[in-house]
Write a protein that holds these residues in place. Structure first.
Motif, PDB file in Angstrom:
ATOM      1  N   LEU A  21       0.804  -1.233   0.000  1.00 56.41           N
ATOM      2  CA  LEU A  21       0.000   0.000   0.000  1.00 56.41           C
ATOM      3  C   LEU A  21       0.836   1.283   0.000  1.00 56.41           C
ATOM      4  N   PRO A  80       0.509  -0.954   7.032  1.00 51.67           N
ATOM      5  CA  PRO A  80      -0.638  -0.934   6.111  1.00 51.67           C
ATOM      6  C   PRO A  80      -1.912  -0.332   6.691  1.00 51.67           C
ATOM      7  N   THR A  81      -2.059  -0.286   8.036  1.00 58.35           N
ATOM      8  CA  THR A  81      -3.313   0.264   8.575  1.00 58.35           C
ATOM      9  C   THR A  81      -3.359   1.801   8.446  1.00 58.35           C
ATOM     10  N   TYR A  83      -3.330   3.153   5.619  1.00 53.95           N
ATOM     11  CA  TYR A  83      -4.040   3.374   4.353  1.00 53.95           C
ATOM     12  C   TYR A  83      -5.467   3.866   4.674  1.00 53.95           C
ATOM     13  N   LEU A  86      -9.032   1.469   4.215  1.00 55.62           N
ATOM     14  CA  LEU A  86      -8.697   0.077   4.525  1.00 55.62           C
ATOM     15  C   LEU A  86      -9.902  -0.862   4.517  1.00 55.62           C
ATOM     16  N   ILE A 104      -3.511  -9.373   7.115  1.00 60.03           N
ATOM     17  CA  ILE A 104      -2.765  -8.104   7.213  1.00 60.03           C
ATOM     18  C   ILE A 104      -1.559  -8.297   8.127  1.00 60.03           C
ATOM     19  N   SER A 106       0.540  -6.158  10.445  1.00 60.90           N
ATOM     20  CA  SER A 106       0.527  -4.817  11.053  1.00 60.90           C
ATOM     21  C   SER A 106       1.463  -4.751  12.261  1.00 60.90           C
TER      22      SER A 106
END
Ligand code: SF4
Length: 292
Positions: A21, A80-81, A83, A86, A104, A106
């Motif tokens: 991402l 990625p969180t 983004y 999500l 995911i 994270s």
């Protein structure tokens, strides 16, 4: 922009296709001492400007080529969180993932946020990092100002409502987070976290910071303190040692399923696939034997 990578084969997440991402630059709210992506300024917002439509169209193309995937993993050159869309992305992935599980990876920094929890609830698997439960040590290793007790409480709350596979990960560095007392404190906290397992590892690639890996024996010693969770010791070199030890044991005698740890089960699966080991049923019990 290349948002899809892999598939990558790993012992932990098998055959996994990745979604990145933040494909152009590192975007993370931590600056861990062990980060393989190098030192970078901390960011709290993903500014890659990737639309869900674009990511899904790239994913569809990749899924036409790559079949039999075990996981579709959402990661990033960072966290990625961060983004912004999500949940919408996860719901779209779930529509097209077929037999693969959505996952995911994270660092857990946002897990106390209700909106992030709601998004992650839609996934088949969630991996959250927890390198220390000691605030001072956490700040030293993950180099973040985010409040550790909020993160821990967030993991506890999420684990109580999540129905999928929750994996915790702890990466240990020599002289930094390898303290026995902190692992005893972690074990206490693990009583309140409903997770499938904890992956315990150390660095096996260089970092921009001057940090050292711990030995296999140290990881074993620390793992033995974590009695409230299944522990899976990970590391390329360490797994090679476990692999050799497992083969040596099988040279001496077959092993029943009950005698095998989670680590060894993963390795045995590989050995079965390579025809090095076979399954034999004796009195209704499955035994793993060398295929001689
Ligand atoms: S959380 Fe991951 S990407 Fe972020 S700094 Fe730590 S290791 Fe690097």
């Amino acid at each position: 922009m290349k948002v899809i990578f892999g598939p990558i084969n790993s012992r932990r997440f098998k055959k996994s296709l990745g979604i990145d991402l933040s494909p152009n630059e590192k975007c993370c709210n931590f600056d861990c001492l062990y980060c393989e992506l190098g030192k970078a300024k901390i960011k709290h917002k993903n500014e890659a400007n990737l639309s869900v439509e674009y990511i899904i169209s790239e994913l569809k193309k990749a899924l036409d080529i790559h079949k039999d995937l075990d996981y579709i993993s959402i990661s990033a050159n960072g966290e990625p969180t961060l983004y912004p869309n999500l949940k919408e992305l996860i719901l779209e992935i779930n529509k097209i993932k077929k037999n693969a599980k959505s996952l995911i990876l994270s660092n857990a920094s946002t897990i106390f946020d209700e909106n992030i929890q709601k998004a992650l609830l839609e996934l088949d698997a969630v991996k959250l990092s927890l390198d220390s439960v000691n605030e001072k040590v956490f700040r030293k290793i993950d180099r973040s100002n985010i409040n550790l007790s909020k993160i821990i409480q967030g993991i506890i709350n999420f684990s109580n409502i999540y129905k999928g596979e929750l994996v915790l990960e702890c990466l240990v560095l020599e002289g930094i987070n390898d303290n026995k007392e902190d692992f005893i404190a972690l074990n206490e906290i693990l009583k309140n976290i409903k997770a499938s397992r904890l992956d315990l590892g150390t660095i096996d690639r260089p970092s921009d910071y001057d940090v050292k890996a711990v030995s296999f024996e140290k990881l074993q010693e620390l793992a033995s303190l974590l009695t409230n969770i299944n522990v899976n010791i990970i590391s390329r070199t360490i797994n090679e040692k476990i692999y050799d030890d497992l083969l040596k044991t099988l040279e001496l005698r077959p092993l029943s399923e009950d005698e095998i740890s989670i680590n060894d089960k993963e390795l045995l699966k590989e050995l079965l696939e390579k025809n090095i080991v076979k399954l034999a049923k004796i009195n209704d019990i499955n035994f793993y034997k060398l295929n001689k």
